[in-house]
Motif scaffolding. Structure first.
Motif, PDB file in Angstrom:
ATOM      1  N   VAL A  47      72.850 -53.837   8.680  1.00 51.03           N
ATOM      2  CA  VAL A  47      71.950 -53.108   7.773  1.00 51.03           C
ATOM      3  C   VAL A  47      71.186 -52.057   8.564  1.00 51.03           C
ATOM      4  N   GLY A  48      70.743 -52.423   9.772  1.00 57.93           N
ATOM      5  CA  GLY A  48      70.057 -51.447  10.624  1.00 57.93           C
ATOM      6  C   GLY A  48      70.940 -50.269  10.987  1.00 57.93           C
ATOM      7  N   LEU A  49      72.203 -50.540  11.286  1.00 60.14           N
ATOM      8  CA  LEU A  49      73.118 -49.458  11.659  1.00 60.14           C
ATOM      9  C   LEU A  49      73.419 -48.552  10.473  1.00 60.14           C
ATOM     10  N   VAL A  50      73.615 -49.128   9.300  1.00 58.80           N
ATOM     11  CA  VAL A  50      73.886 -48.308   8.110  1.00 58.80           C
ATOM     12  C   VAL A  50      72.673 -47.438   7.784  1.00 58.80           C
ATOM     13  N   LEU A  51      71.475 -48.023   7.870  1.00 57.26           N
ATOM     14  CA  LEU A  51      70.263 -47.212   7.644  1.00 57.26           C
ATOM     15  C   LEU A  51      70.184 -46.063   8.652  1.00 57.26           C
ATOM     16  N   ARG A  52      70.515 -46.336   9.896  1.00 56.91           N
ATOM     17  CA  ARG A  52      70.477 -45.300  10.923  1.00 56.91           C
ATOM     18  C   ARG A  52      71.499 -44.212  10.648  1.00 56.91           C
ATOM     19  N   VAL A  53      72.709 -44.605  10.245  1.00 56.23           N
ATOM     20  CA  VAL A  53      73.772 -43.633   9.972  1.00 56.23           C
ATOM     21  C   VAL A  53      73.383 -42.707   8.817  1.00 56.23           C
ATOM     22  N   VAL A  54      72.631 -43.225   7.855  1.00 54.58           N
ATOM     23  CA  VAL A  54      72.194 -42.402   6.725  1.00 54.58           C
ATOM     24  C   VAL A  54      70.968 -41.574   7.096  1.00 54.58           C
ATOM     25  N   ALA A  55      69.979 -42.201   7.735  1.00 56.79           N
ATOM     26  CA  ALA A  55      68.688 -41.543   7.953  1.00 56.79           C
ATOM     27  C   ALA A  55      68.689 -40.546   9.103  1.00 56.79           C
ATOM     28  N   GLU A  56      69.446 -40.836  10.155  1.00 51.04           N
ATOM     29  CA  GLU A  56      69.369 -39.968  11.340  1.00 51.04           C
ATOM     30  C   GLU A  56      69.874 -38.548  11.068  1.00 51.04           C
ATOM     31  N   PRO A  57      71.063 -38.382  10.501  1.00 53.26           N
ATOM     32  CA  PRO A  57      71.489 -37.000  10.212  1.00 53.26           C
ATOM     33  C   PRO A  57      70.576 -36.311   9.196  1.00 53.26           C
ATOM     34  N   ALA A  58      70.097 -37.084   8.204  1.00 57.39           N
ATOM     35  CA  ALA A  58      69.221 -36.484   7.190  1.00 57.39           C
ATOM     36  C   ALA A  58      67.915 -36.006   7.817  1.00 57.39           C
ATOM     37  N   LYS A  59      67.341 -36.811   8.687  1.00 53.22           N
ATOM     38  CA  LYS A  59      66.072 -36.429   9.325  1.00 53.22           C
ATOM     39  C   LYS A  59      66.237 -35.170  10.172  1.00 53.22           C
ATOM     40  N   TYR A  60      67.317 -35.120  10.968  1.00 57.87           N
ATOM     41  CA  TYR A  60      67.498 -33.973  11.846  1.00 57.87           C
ATOM     42  C   TYR A  60      67.991 -32.740  11.102  1.00 57.87           C
ATOM     43  N   ALA A  61      68.762 -32.937  10.044  1.00 66.28           N
ATOM     44  CA  ALA A  61      69.253 -31.793   9.270  1.00 66.28           C
ATOM     45  C   ALA A  61      68.135 -31.179   8.437  1.00 66.28           C
ATOM     46  N   LEU A  62      67.287 -32.046   7.859  1.00 63.36           N
ATOM     47  CA  LEU A  62      66.202 -31.547   7.013  1.00 63.36           C
ATOM     48  C   LEU A  62      64.967 -31.186   7.829  1.00 63.36           C
ATOM     49  N   GLY A  63      64.829 -31.790   9.009  1.00 57.92           N
ATOM     50  CA  GLY A  63      63.746 -31.427   9.927  1.00 57.92           C
ATOM     51  C   GLY A  63      62.355 -31.729   9.433  1.00 57.92           C
ATOM     52  N   SER A  64      62.211 -32.703   8.568  1.00 57.56           N
ATOM     53  CA  SER A  64      60.876 -33.023   8.072  1.00 57.56           C
ATOM     54  C   SER A  64      60.336 -34.237   8.812  1.00 57.56           C
ATOM     55  N   SER A  65      59.275 -34.011   9.571  1.00 60.71           N
ATOM     56  CA  SER A  65      58.688 -35.119  10.319  1.00 60.71           C
ATOM     57  C   SER A  65      57.776 -35.929   9.406  1.00 60.71           C
ATOM     58  N   GLY A  66      57.744 -37.258   9.630  1.00 63.51           N
ATOM     59  CA  GLY A  66      56.890 -38.133   8.831  1.00 63.51           C
ATOM     60  C   GLY A  66      57.439 -38.398   7.447  1.00 63.51           C
ATOM     61  N   SER A  67      58.666 -38.008   7.190  1.00 65.68           N
ATOM     62  CA  SER A  67      59.242 -38.216   5.867  1.00 65.68           C
ATOM     63  C   SER A  67      59.793 -39.631   5.749  1.00 65.68           C
ATOM     64  N   VAL A  68      60.389 -39.897   4.602  1.00 62.28           N
ATOM     65  CA  VAL A  68      61.004 -41.197   4.354  1.00 62.28           C
ATOM     66  C   VAL A  68      62.129 -41.455   5.348  1.00 62.28           C
ATOM     67  N   TRP A  69      62.777 -40.397   5.830  1.00 63.01           N
ATOM     68  CA  TRP A  69      63.873 -40.562   6.790  1.00 63.01           C
ATOM     69  C   TRP A  69      63.367 -41.130   8.105  1.00 63.01           C
ATOM     70  N   GLY A  70      62.201 -40.687   8.519  1.00 61.60           N
ATOM     71  CA  GLY A  70      61.605 -41.219   9.743  1.00 61.60           C
ATOM     72  C   GLY A  70      61.277 -42.701   9.622  1.00 61.60           C
ATOM     73  N   TRP A  71      60.761 -43.103   8.461  1.00 62.12           N
ATOM     74  CA  TRP A  71      60.446 -44.515   8.242  1.00 62.12           C
ATOM     75  C   TRP A  71      61.717 -45.347   8.150  1.00 62.12           C
TER      76      TRP A  71
END
Length: 160
Positions: free
Chosen positions: A86-110
């Protein structure tokens, strides 16, 4: 082979294919997408493929816990499996989204924080399950107590 070991290894194979797809995506896109997909590729390859295959084989081949419970408390293995995956799947989804969208402190960071905590918890569950199975072979402790460590070393160096 125990069910839990088979599941770990099968998940590892799925992540291996995912890592190869991410690698192809990086090679084909270049530039920004290559940088965005790099952490995903590394996590899929190292945590997904390598770690899960190692865990599956370790659970299968390490010495028995006891006669009553040869593999130890199996629920710890399932906690490890769920936490890592579950941790790896969350990382696979959130990591590219966080870096592509570049929004710090967003839901992707959490989600990245949650994924790290889940993977950490899964790793600790594996350590708790496998640690008691790492022990001396039968009789080795008794021989050391009766002969003493110095006598054992001396005997190995100077045979009769």
């Amino acid at each position: 082979m125990p069910t839990l070991s088979r599941v770990f290894i099968k998940f590892g194979l799925v992540y291996f294919v995912g890592a190869m797809c991410a690698g192809l995506g990086m090679a084909g896109s270049g530039g920004v997408w290559s940088a965005v997909l790099w952490p995903t590729y590394v996590h899929l390859f190292v945590v997904g493929w390598i770690t899960q295959c190692i865990v599956g084989v370790a659970l299968w081949l390490f010495p028995r816990w006891s006669k009553a419970q040869p593999r130890g408390p199996v629920w710890l293995g399932w906690v490890s499996l769920v936490g890592l995956n579950v941790g790896l799947v969350l990382r696979v989804v959130a990591e590219p989204a966080k870096y592509a969208l570049g929004s710090s402190g967003s839901v992707w960071g959490w989600l990245l924080v949650a994924s790290a905590l889940l993977q950490w918890g899964g790793s600790l569950a594996f350590v708790a399950l496998i640690w008691p199975r790492i022990k001396d072979p039968k009789g080795a402790r008794a021989r050391r107590r009766s002969d003493g460590a110095v006598g054992d070393v001396a005997r190995r160096r100077c045979p009769d």
